[in-house]
Motif scaffolding. Structure first.
Motif, PDB file in Angstrom:
ATOM      1  N   UNK A  96      14.446  50.790 104.457  1.00  0.00           N
ATOM      2  CA  UNK A  96      15.454  49.968 103.795  1.00  0.00           C
ATOM      3  C   UNK A  96      16.579  50.865 103.309  1.00  0.00           C
ATOM      4  N   UNK A  97      17.714  50.278 103.052  1.00  0.00           N
ATOM      5  CA  UNK A  97      18.844  51.007 102.491  1.00  0.00           C
ATOM      6  C   UNK A  97      19.219  50.336 101.177  1.00  0.00           C
ATOM      7  N   UNK A  98      19.868  51.058 100.271  1.00  0.00           N
ATOM      8  CA  UNK A  98      20.283  50.428  99.009  1.00  0.00           C
ATOM      9  C   UNK A  98      21.200  49.242  99.284  1.00  0.00           C
ATOM     10  N   UNK A  99      21.162  48.213  98.447  1.00  0.00           N
ATOM     11  CA  UNK A  99      22.031  47.043  98.646  1.00  0.00           C
ATOM     12  C   UNK A  99      23.493  47.458  98.755  1.00  0.00           C
ATOM     13  N   UNK A 100      24.198  46.789  99.643  1.00  0.00           N
ATOM     14  CA  UNK A 100      25.597  47.161  99.910  1.00  0.00           C
ATOM     15  C   UNK A 100      26.478  45.923 100.021  1.00  0.00           C
ATOM     16  N   UNK A 101      27.735  46.043  99.579  1.00  0.00           N
ATOM     17  CA  UNK A 101      28.693  44.948  99.726  1.00  0.00           C
ATOM     18  C   UNK A 101      29.608  45.204 100.920  1.00  0.00           C
ATOM     19  N   UNK A 102      30.177  44.150 101.457  1.00  0.00           N
ATOM     20  CA  UNK A 102      31.183  44.289 102.508  1.00  0.00           C
ATOM     21  C   UNK A 102      32.023  43.023 102.558  1.00  0.00           C
ATOM     22  N   UNK A 103      33.292  43.203 102.832  1.00  0.00           N
ATOM     23  CA  UNK A 103      34.191  42.097 103.142  1.00  0.00           C
ATOM     24  C   UNK A 103      34.628  42.282 104.582  1.00  0.00           C
ATOM     25  N   UNK A 104      34.150  41.405 105.456  1.00  0.00           N
ATOM     26  CA  UNK A 104      34.431  41.522 106.877  1.00  0.00           C
ATOM     27  C   UNK A 104      35.445  40.465 107.298  1.00  0.00           C
ATOM     28  N   UNK A 105      36.277  40.781 108.273  1.00  0.00           N
ATOM     29  CA  UNK A 105      37.348  39.862 108.663  1.00  0.00           C
ATOM     30  C   UNK A 105      36.869  38.723 109.528  1.00  0.00           C
TER      31      UNK A 105
ATOM     32  N   UNK B  54      31.959  37.458 103.011  1.00  0.00           N
ATOM     33  CA  UNK B  54      31.502  38.394 101.989  1.00  0.00           C
ATOM     34  C   UNK B  54      30.009  38.630 102.194  1.00  0.00           C
ATOM     35  N   UNK B  55      29.610  39.894 102.224  1.00  0.00           N
ATOM     36  CA  UNK B  55      28.220  40.277 102.507  1.00  0.00           C
ATOM     37  C   UNK B  55      27.612  41.008 101.314  1.00  0.00           C
ATOM     38  N   UNK B  56      26.307  40.795 101.176  1.00  0.00           N
ATOM     39  CA  UNK B  56      25.533  41.588 100.223  1.00  0.00           C
ATOM     40  C   UNK B  56      24.181  41.884 100.841  1.00  0.00           C
ATOM     41  N   UNK B  57      23.909  43.157 101.017  1.00  0.00           N
ATOM     42  CA  UNK B  57      22.595  43.615 101.484  1.00  0.00           C
ATOM     43  C   UNK B  57      22.190  42.959 102.805  1.00  0.00           C
ATOM     44  N   UNK B  58      23.105  42.872 103.747  1.00  0.00           N
ATOM     45  CA  UNK B  58      22.763  42.388 105.084  1.00  0.00           C
ATOM     46  C   UNK B  58      22.816  40.896 105.276  1.00  0.00           C
ATOM     47  N   UNK B  59      23.322  40.157 104.293  1.00  0.00           N
ATOM     48  CA  UNK B  59      23.437  38.701 104.422  1.00  0.00           C
ATOM     49  C   UNK B  59      24.842  38.257 104.033  1.00  0.00           C
TER      50      UNK B  59
END
Length: 393
Positions: A285-294, A328-333
């Motif tokens: 597993x990896x630490x929870x991560x945020x992302x804003x994808x287009x 908007x993503x958080x931890x792979x979702x």
């Protein structure tokens, strides 16, 4: 489901996505070219999405870095590919996509355009006439080095020939041959899109002549399937078929050339490369991560079956044609969506309770994205319900 089949949970798939798609902060790519290579391709239908997707996967690449990779270094190329969609791909991979996907698309496009030319009675032999115009266009482009469609139409007046485009569509009608023929020639690998006439969100591209590299189609499809499994696997075979746009027979033929293993995805059978088992020291597993994808991001559009990362949010995030908006993503979702308002603010709406840590991390990403975009304004080419609502508030 067979006994002894390895179970691959959604959590494991999300952890693989975080690393292989360069979305977790520790896994971000060191360059734009390596970010694209890890994904096979970035969706290029909406030019702004290419830049936003590259930024999300490097964390720092500015617009000039993307332009350098595309138009100066030419490490990346924009081409028609899987599912008759425009992508930005590594230049070294372009011949694989050309032979594995685009050549078939080009054959259909030439048949269709020949029928259109025949229908308007331009010449007794539409196929020969279209071939002659295409050769003249490639020759004019080679002489110029690069040109817009309008410039080429001055060199090759037959490009101004009126045809009926999309006759069965209420938005169709009489148009010049130029755009359709240039699209066909690019699909055939004879010309390539170059630097746009305008900023990074422009859709008006120049064109240059291209040199084809011939590869056997069967070998190309096997290589593309291998790369997809590395980036997007394990997954159901139906996801690979959807992503490539191949027939079931072509998918079966491609996988037969690879060493693959069936796995249990939680009631659904998936496949993965047999040699792609996690290394002993690879974290589960990896630490929870945020992302804003287009909009049209390749991660969000990487699978046909998206329930394991979209959840119940599809209605708000997709348009009627299946195009996804900004997410908007958080931890792979996917946990929400975002949009840019007229004043430049990046506004996010979370569609579920993510907790304070996730909300704060996503808000910080929104501030980073606003600073990166600067004074420019980004409106997705395909508007989705949530994006439109947020942008117009």
């Amino acid at each position: 489901m067979g006994t002894g089949m390895r179970m691959v949970s959604p959590a494991e798939r999300r952890a693989r996505l975080a690393v292989r798609h360069h979305l977790a902060p520790a896994a971000r790519a060191g360059s734009v070219a390596s970010a694209v290579a890890g994904m096979i391709a970035l969706h290029g239908t909406d030019p702004a999405s290419v830049y936003l997707a590259a930024w999300a996967r490097t964390g720092s690449a500015d617009k000039a870095a993307v332009e350098h990779a595309l138009y100066t270094e030419r490490a990346l190329v924009r081409m028609l590919g899987m599912r008759r969609t425009v992508f930005v791909v590594p230049a070294a991979l372009a011949p694989v996509i050309q032979a594995g996907c685009t050549d078939q698309i080009a054959e259909r496009l030439r048949r269709q355009l020949t029928q259109v030319v025949q229908g308007v009675g331009i010449a007794p032999d539409a196929a020969t006439w279209l071939k002659d115009v295409g050769e003249a266009t490639v020759g004019a482009l080679a002489a110029r080095g690069s040109a817009t469609g309008a410039e080429l139409a001055r060199d090759v007046p037959r490009l101004r020939t009126q045809i009926v485009d999309a006759a069965d569509n209420p938005y169709g009608g009489a148009v010049n041959l130029t755009s359709r023929l240039l699209t066909l020639l690019s699909a055939e690998g004879l010309i390539v899109r170059g630097r746009p006439r305008g900023g990074w969100t422009s859709t008006q591209f120049t064109w240059s002549a291209a040199a084809r590299v011939e590869l056997p189609a069967t070998a190309a499809r096997a290589e593309l399937a291998r790369r997809w499994l590395l980036a997007f696997g394990p997954a159901p075979v139906s996801d690979l078929q959807w992503w490539t746009g191949w027939t079931a027979g072509q998918v079966k033929q491609a996988l037969a050339q690879l060493q693959v293993t069936e796995v249990d995805l939680g009631g659904t059978t998936g496949v993965m490369l047999s040699a792609d088992e996690p290394a002993p020291d690879e974290p589960a597993a990896v630490p929870p991560w945020p992302a804003l994808l287009p909009a049209l991001d390749p991660t969000a559009m990487g699978w046909r079956d998206r329930a394991w990362y979209v959840g119940g949010h599809a209605q708000a995030l997709f348009d009627r044609s299946g195009n996804i908006g900004p997410t908007a993503w958080w931890d792979g979702r996917i946990v929400g969506g975002w949009a840019q308002r007229k004043d430049g603010e990046i506004v996010v709406r979370l569609l579920e309770d993510t907790g304070a840590e996730a909300a704060a991390a996503i808000a910080a990403e929104a501030e980073r994205l606003r600073a990166w975009i600067g004074s420019d304004r980004v409106t997705p080419r395909f508007r989705t319900p949530l994006e439109r609502e947020l942008a117009e508030q």
